[in-house]
Design an enzyme around this catalytic site. Structure first.
Site, PDB file in Angstrom:
ATOM      1  N   HIS A  19      39.666  49.539  36.336  1.00 50.02           N
ATOM      2  CA  HIS A  19      39.171  49.710  37.703  1.00 50.02           C
ATOM      3  C   HIS A  19      40.336  49.698  38.691  1.00 50.02           C
ATOM      4  CE1 HIS A  19      39.535  45.347  38.580  1.00 50.02           C
ATOM      5  NE2 HIS A  19      39.279  45.252  37.297  1.00 50.02           N
ATOM      6  N   SER A 259      33.668  44.975  43.597  1.00 49.06           N
ATOM      7  CA  SER A 259      33.451  44.422  42.269  1.00 49.06           C
ATOM      8  C   SER A 259      33.890  45.455  41.250  1.00 49.06           C
ATOM      9  CB  SER A 259      31.971  44.091  42.100  1.00 49.06           C
ATOM     10  OG  SER A 259      31.567  44.345  40.779  1.00 49.06           O
ATOM     11  N   LYS A 260      34.323  44.963  40.068  1.00 48.03           N
ATOM     12  CA  LYS A 260      34.766  45.938  39.074  1.00 48.03           C
ATOM     13  C   LYS A 260      33.584  46.727  38.534  1.00 48.03           C
ATOM     14  CE  LYS A 260      35.606  42.082  35.983  1.00 48.03           C
ATOM     15  NZ  LYS A 260      36.693  41.365  35.326  1.00 48.03           N
ATOM     16  N   ARG A 261      32.385  46.258  38.815  1.00 49.18           N
ATOM     17  CA  ARG A 261      31.203  47.014  38.386  1.00 49.18           C
ATOM     18  C   ARG A 261      30.759  48.041  39.429  1.00 49.18           C
ATOM     19  NH1 ARG A 261      31.229  42.366  36.017  1.00 49.18           N
ATOM     20  NH2 ARG A 261      30.808  41.289  37.971  1.00 49.18           N
ATOM     21  N   ASP A 262      31.359  47.994  40.593  1.00 53.91           N
ATOM     22  CA  ASP A 262      31.061  48.971  41.634  1.00 53.91           C
ATOM     23  C   ASP A 262      31.491  50.361  41.150  1.00 53.91           C
ATOM     24  OD1 ASP A 262      31.091  50.481  44.010  1.00 53.91           O
ATOM     25  OD2 ASP A 262      31.322  48.641  45.174  1.00 53.91           O
TER      26      ASP A 262
END
Ligand code: GLU
Ligand code: ZN
Length: 490
Positions: A19, A259-262
Site C-alpha cells: 500500500h 487505512s491499508k484496506r482503503d
C-alpha cells in the site's frame, strides 16, 4: 554532508497487498540512503506465520522492482548479514533471548491471560496505569519451580528501567516518555516464538542500522526499543543506538488515517491505472517532504540530491488523489514521445485493449501518440482515446450520441460529408471543410464538429478531431459518417 556510513532499512511484514504508506516509507529510506551514498537494507519481517504469506512476499519484491527502489542488502541480492528473512533467523533470536534472560534484562512471566486481564481491570477501576504491573519481576527460583510444577507456561518479558526515556527524533525533535507509560513487555511468546518487539531491534542492531525511519504509528515502541538497545550494548550484541525519525501519518477521506484496506491505498491500483513510477513516487514524496516551497514536480534524481530527513514535516499529510493524478500527468508530459509510446504498450493490446491484435496499426499509433501525450492523466486512459483507430467500428456510446445528434444534425453531417470527401486529407483542410459545413448551417465550429466526432469516434470527447481524422484516413472516416447518417435516417 554525505555520510556513506548511513545504513537504513525497509522492513515490511508480508501481509496483504503493498500500500502507499508502505511505499512512502520505502521511498524515504531509499532516498536517504542514496543521498548519502549509504546502504539500504531490505528485510522481511515474517515471524507471524498466521498472517504472513509467500504471495505477499513476492508482491513486495515485485513492487520494489517496479518502483525502481533498489536495495543493497536483502532478498535476492544477499549481503553480509544474510539471511534477510526473519523466519530464517530464529536461532539468532533464541540466542539473544537467552542472553537477556541470563543477564536479568528479561524474566519469565507466568501470569495467565485471565490473571493479567483481571489485574488490568482492577488497576483501571482504581485509576492506576493499566500496563503490566511487574508481578513476576522478582520471582525466586522456588516460586518459578512451583509455577512450572503447576504446569504453567511463561512468556519472556523485558524489564524496563524505572526511569524516563528521552531521545531526539529526527523529525519531531526531543521526546520524553515517563517510565510509568512504558511497562515491561513481552519479547517471546509462551510457545517460544519471538515477537516483533524483540526481532525488530535485534536485527537493527545486528545489521548495524544507523537510522530508523518509519511511520509515526511505531513511535510508541521506540522507548522500549531504546531500553532494549541499551541492554544489547551491555551484552555486546549492539554497538550503538540508531537515530529515529518518525514519518507523519497519512490521512485519507474525512480526516481519518488512510487505512491499508482503503482502496485508494493499494499500490496495485496505481499500477493498473497506469501511473508512471516517477509520477507516483514524486507524489508520495510530498506526503511529508517537498523539494522546495514552489516546486511540486521533480525527478527522483532531484529528490535524492536534496533529501534530508530533517526537512520532513511532522504534521499529518493528506492523501489527495486529484493531486496525485495531476503530478502524474505532468510526468507524462515530461517523457520524450518515444518513451511515452512504449510506456503505453500494455494498454494498446491484450489484455487491456478490446480490439483484435491484428487491428493494431503501429504507424497510426506513432502518429497519434504526441496528441495523446499532452492530454492523458494516467496511461490506462489511452485505450479509450485511440480505440477509434483500431476498432472496426467506433464504440457506441449512447449518451454521447444523444448529446451530439440534435435536430438538423443529419443535414449538417451530409454537408460535412460532401466537403470532407472533396478535401485534401490533412488536418488543416479537414478543419476548413467542417468550418465551411457549419457556416452553411449557421453553426460555430464547436457545434458543427460534435456530430462528426461522435460519428467517427463514438464519443463527444477525445483527442484533437482533425488530426484524428487525418490519421484514420479518408475511406474509414467517410464510411463512419455514412453509417451515422444511415442510423439517423432510422
Ligand atoms: N515490520 C514492521 C512493520 O511493518 C516494521 C516496523 C519498523 O519499521 O520498525 O510495521
Ligand atoms: Zn507475570
Amino acid at each position: 554532508m554525505a555520510n556513506a556510513n548511513v545504513r537504513v532499512r525497509f522492513c515490511p511484514s508480508p501481509t496483504g497487498n503493498p500500500h502507499v504508506g508502505l511505499v512512502r516509507t520505502a521511498l524515504f529510506n531509499w532516498a536517504f540512503a542514496r543521498h548519502h551514498g549509504g546502504t539500504l537494507v531490505f528485510r522481511i519481517e515474517d515471524t507471524d506465520a498466521a498472517r504472513d504469506s509467500e504471495e505477499s512476499y513476492q508482491q513486495l519484491l515485485d513492487a520494489m522492482r517496479w518502483l525502481g527502489l533498489d536495495w543493497d542488502e536483502g532478498p535476492e541480492v544477499g549481503g553480509p548479514h544474510a539471511p534477510y528473512r526473519q523466519s530464517q533467523r530464529m536461532d539468532i533470536y533464541k540466542d539473544v533471548a537467552r542472553k537477556l534472560l541470563d543477564a536479568g534484562y528479561a524474566y519469565p512471566c507466568y501470569c495467565t491471560t485471565e490473571e493479567l486481564d483481571a489485574r488490568r481491570e482492577a488497576a483501571r477501576a482504581a485509576g492506576k496505569p493499566s500496563g503490566y504491573d511487574g508481578q513476576c519481576r522478582t520471582l525466586t527460583d522456588e516460586q518459578k519451580a512451583a509455577y512450572e510444577r503447576e504446569g504453567r507456561s511463561h512468556i519472556v518479558r523485558f524489564r524496563m528501567p524505572d526511569e524516563a526515556t528521552t531521545f531526539t527524533d529526527l523529525v519531531r525533535g526531543e521526546i520524553t516518555v515517563q517510565a510509568e507509560n512504558v511497562t515491561d513487555y513481552g519479547i517471546v511468546r509462551a510457545n517460544g516464538a519471538p515477537l516483533y518487539t524483540l526481532v525488530n531491534p535485534v536485527d537493527d542492531a545486528l545489521m548495524e542500522i544507523t537510522h530508523v525511519l518509519r511511520g509515526e504509528d511505531l513511535l510508541s515502541s521506540t522507548p522500549r526499543q531504546i531500553a532494549l538497545y541499551k541492554a544489547l550494548i551491555e551484552l555486546g550484541v549492539a554497538k550503538t543506538i540508531p537515530q529515529f525519525g518518525h514519518l507523519p501519518y497519512v490521512m485519507g477521506e474525512g480526516n481519518k488515517k488512510l487505512s491499508k484496506r482503503d482502496p485508494q491505498a493499494s499500490l496495485n491500483l496505481y499500477r493498473e491505472r497506469g501511473f508512471l513510477r516517477d509520477g507516483l513516487l514524486n507524489y508520495l514524496s510530498l506526503l511529508g517532504w517537498s523539494l522546495s516551497a514552489d516546486q511540486d514536480l521533480f525527478s527522483m534524481d532531484e529528490m535524492v540530491a536534496a533529501f534530508d530527513i530533517k526537512d520532513v514535516n511532522a504534521n499529518p499529510a493528506r492523501f489527495d488523489l486529484k493531486k496525485a493524478e495531476a503530478i502524474n500527468a505532468d510526468h507524462i508530459r515530461r517523457l520524450d514521445v518515444k518513451t511515452f509510446a512504449e510506456a503505453c504498450e500494455p494498454w494498446l493490446n491484450a489484455p487491456h485493449a478490446n480490439w483484435a491484435p491484428e487491428n493494431f496499426d503501429r504507424a497510426a499509433w506513432e502518429a497519434i501518440a504526441p496528441h495523446a501525450q499532452t492530454r492523458l492523466t494516467v496511461l490506462s486512459d489511452i485505450t479509450a482515446n485511440v480505440d477509434f483507430l483500431f476498432l472496426d467500428e467506433p464504440v457506441e456510446d449512447e449518451a454521447s450520441w444523444t448529446k451530439a445528434m440534435k435536430e438538423g444534425s443529419d443535414a449538417l453531417l451530409r454537408t460535412a460529408r460532401e466537403k470532407l470527401a472533396e478535401a485534401e486529407w490533412n488536418a488543416d483542410a479537414l478543419k476548413a471543410a467542417v468550418v465551411a459545413a457549419g457556416e452553411e448551417h449557421g453553426l460555430k465550429l464547436g457545434k458543427a464538429q460534435a456530430p462528426v466526432r461522435v460519428a467517427v469516434t463514438g464519443r463527444t470527447v477525445g483527442l484533437p478531431l482533425f488530426e484524428s481524422l487525418e490519421i484514420l484516413g479518408r475511406e474509414r472516416t467517410l464510411a463512419r459518417v455514412d453509417a451515422a447518417l444511415a442510423k439517423l435516417a432510422g
